[in-house]
Design a protein around this motif. Sequence first.
Motif: not given
Length: 339
Positions: A243-256
């Motif tokens: 979350l800290d690294l993603v750009e504003p307006g970006g997307r996070l995909a969690y599978i771990g």
Amino acid sequence: MRAFILTGPGEYTVDEVPSPEPAPGEVVVDVERVGVCGTDVEFFTGEMAYLRQGHAAYPMRLGHEWAGTVRATGAGVDAGWLGRRVTGDTMLGDGTCHRCRRGRQHLCAARQEVGIRGGRAGALAERLAVPAASLRALPDGVDAELGALVEPGGNALRVAQAAAVGPGERALVLGPGTIGSLAALFLRAAGAEVHLLGPSEEALGFVRGLGFDRAWTEATLPDLPFDAVVDATNAVRLPALALDLVEPGGRLAYIGLAGEPSHVDTRTLVLKDVTAVGVLSASPALDATIAAYASGAVDPRPLVAATVGLDEVGPVLSGKRPRGAGAGPKVHVDPRLGE
């Protein structure tokens, strides 16, 4: 037939067991390849949550990444399956609940999971019984090795799709293991600029060998805008880092999945206007994964470091690398070896 049977944490046998007969609606498959997965390791160590939740119990037969050839069909099954090379869905819903009726059988509360949940025996054996409805035919060019990589590939394709990036966009994948490496391959095939983050320079060697030169540790990660970040690790603190690294307006995909709860500050999620997606199961992406392998758009073969027989499964689960293994993170099992 011979089968690998996990009898308790760190305890196992390779024994002769009755060969399965196909129940109505089922087929029996001659197993040719099985992938050893991190979930299998968790059952071996006793850390898998399903054991505590009552969804699984010893003794059990592992193996949910598999490929083989149909040898027998049960009542009500099209005889055209006989002799066909196949893989299959791990998630077997009850077919009647609200989720199953909406095409989400992988989320069915009463589901069985091949080699994982509900007492459904897995593929670490010479033969496997599964519902015909779960089968996926393998076309020419997708051999048993590729077939046994369809299930992890389906998970990786779904998380890459959740990242929703393409040409002109930049993605960061946390974790250079099997799923992270496969996700990177699918993201690259979609045209994205792909970066990977690993725990050490040594851990990044394999993905660099796949042509991912933008591979970093936290100490070397450049200050770049990442349109999407994929977390394919089991590290409890990395979901927050994503979350800290993603750009504003970006997307996070969690599978771990970490062994204990991860914490993400939803205030940051909201203030950055970020979309976060969780991915469970390859089920919705199996067909697309087979097509990607068949076309050559994605080649996962380098991930397979070694192929062993059933007698070597126990040492592999305990963390021992097979003699002569390559650099890849995945070990395959051929139950026919050592007969």
